[in-house]
Write an enzyme that holds these catalytic residues in place. Structure first.
Site, PDB file in Angstrom:
ATOM      1  CE1 TYR A  31       9.394  15.261  27.563  1.00 49.67           C
ATOM      2  CE2 TYR A  31       9.293  17.560  28.521  1.00 49.67           C
ATOM      3  CZ  TYR A  31       8.821  16.728  27.750  1.00 49.67           C
ATOM      4  OH  TYR A  31       7.892  16.989  27.110  1.00 49.67           O
ATOM      5  CG  HIS A  36      15.372  13.573  23.144  1.00 52.32           C
ATOM      6  ND1 HIS A  36      16.096  13.179  22.073  1.00 52.32           N
ATOM      7  CD2 HIS A  36      14.432  14.334  22.676  1.00 52.32           C
ATOM      8  CE1 HIS A  36      15.735  13.691  20.990  1.00 52.32           C
ATOM      9  NE2 HIS A  36      14.843  14.312  21.279  1.00 52.32           N
ATOM     10  CE1 TYR A  81       9.457  21.148  26.819  1.00 56.40           C
ATOM     11  CE2 TYR A  81       8.897  23.344  26.692  1.00 56.40           C
ATOM     12  CZ  TYR A  81       8.820  22.205  27.364  1.00 56.40           C
ATOM     13  OH  TYR A  81       8.101  22.278  28.723  1.00 56.40           O
ATOM     14  CG  ASN A  83      11.256  19.292  17.796  1.00 55.56           C
ATOM     15  OD1 ASN A  83      12.133  18.345  17.968  1.00 55.56           O
ATOM     16  ND2 ASN A  83       9.884  18.850  17.429  1.00 55.56           N
ATOM     17  CG  ASN A 129      13.327  16.376  15.163  1.00 55.12           C
ATOM     18  OD1 ASN A 129      13.563  16.369  14.018  1.00 55.12           O
ATOM     19  ND2 ASN A 129      12.138  15.911  15.904  1.00 55.12           N
TER      20      ASN A 129
END
Length: 204
Positions: A31, A36, A81, A83, A129
């Site tokens: 990532y 993001h 993470y 969320n 989120n």
């Protein structure tokens, strides 16, 4: 001279925490440098500018301790993470007894062009989120936030998750570097109780 400087820095580190600055992203090498993860990127930039590192695992995240504009500030990169970002933020807030107004959240915004900033002192999660989790876990929308533009999907048929987890182009990377500088400057103003100035100067 060096001894006096050391004493000064050490005494500042004993000061109470003025602000918690949270950069949102996802842990894991896959990532890194994705849209993001701009929150993580900005946190690393702030730590570097302050001559520090984000290298302690606490409150379900990686934590750094810096002096910004003469105030003691914590930098947090939740490792939950995206969320579940609120789990990490809630734990840190509760430990240091911080109000939402003292927690600045940095995250990506697909409604802004790459590199553009938008600063708000409160508001809804807007479909993000990570911000949704923070608002739900901390039961407040009054979080100052610095949103970093990552660009909209190039095609409506693209899956949103695929888009925000994609990497920046070389041109966008240059814009992102400028955004990190501006975000650092804007956050410095907010920490100095000059949020209105930050919004007037950097809002797109």
């Amino acid at each position: 001279m060096l001894k006096n400087l050391f004493v000064s820095i050490s005494s500042q580190k004993q000061e109470p925490i003025s602000y918690l600055i949270v950069g949102l992203g996802n842990p894991g090498i896959q990532y890194e440098h994705t849209r993001h993860n701009v929150g993580f990127i900005v946190m690393d930039y702030i730590a570097k500018q302050c001559g520090s590192q984000i290298n302690r695992m606490k409150y379900k995240g990686m934590l750094g301790d810096v002096i910004l504009n003469g105030k003691r500030v914590l930098l947090l990169k939740p490792m939950t993470y995206m969320n579940l970002s609120g789990d990490s933020v809630r734990d840190a807030m509760n430990f240091y007894k911080l109000t939402p107004e003292r927690v600045i959240v940095v995250y990506d915004d697909i409604s802004l062009q790459p590199g553009k900033l938008r600063i708000r002192l409160k508001g809804s999660h807007g479909g993000h989120n990570g911000m949704r989790s923070i608002i739900e876990q901390c039961d407040s929308e009054v979080f100052p936030r610095v949103k970093i533009g990552v660009g909209a999907k190039p095609n409506p048929s693209w899956d949103l998750a695929d888009w925000v987890l994609s990497k920046f182009s070389m041109e966008e990377q240059n814009e992102l570097e400028n955004a990190a500088v501006h975000a650092y400057e804007a956050i410095s103003l907010i920490v100095d109780d000059r949020a209105s100035e930050a919004m007037n100067k950097y809002n797109s």
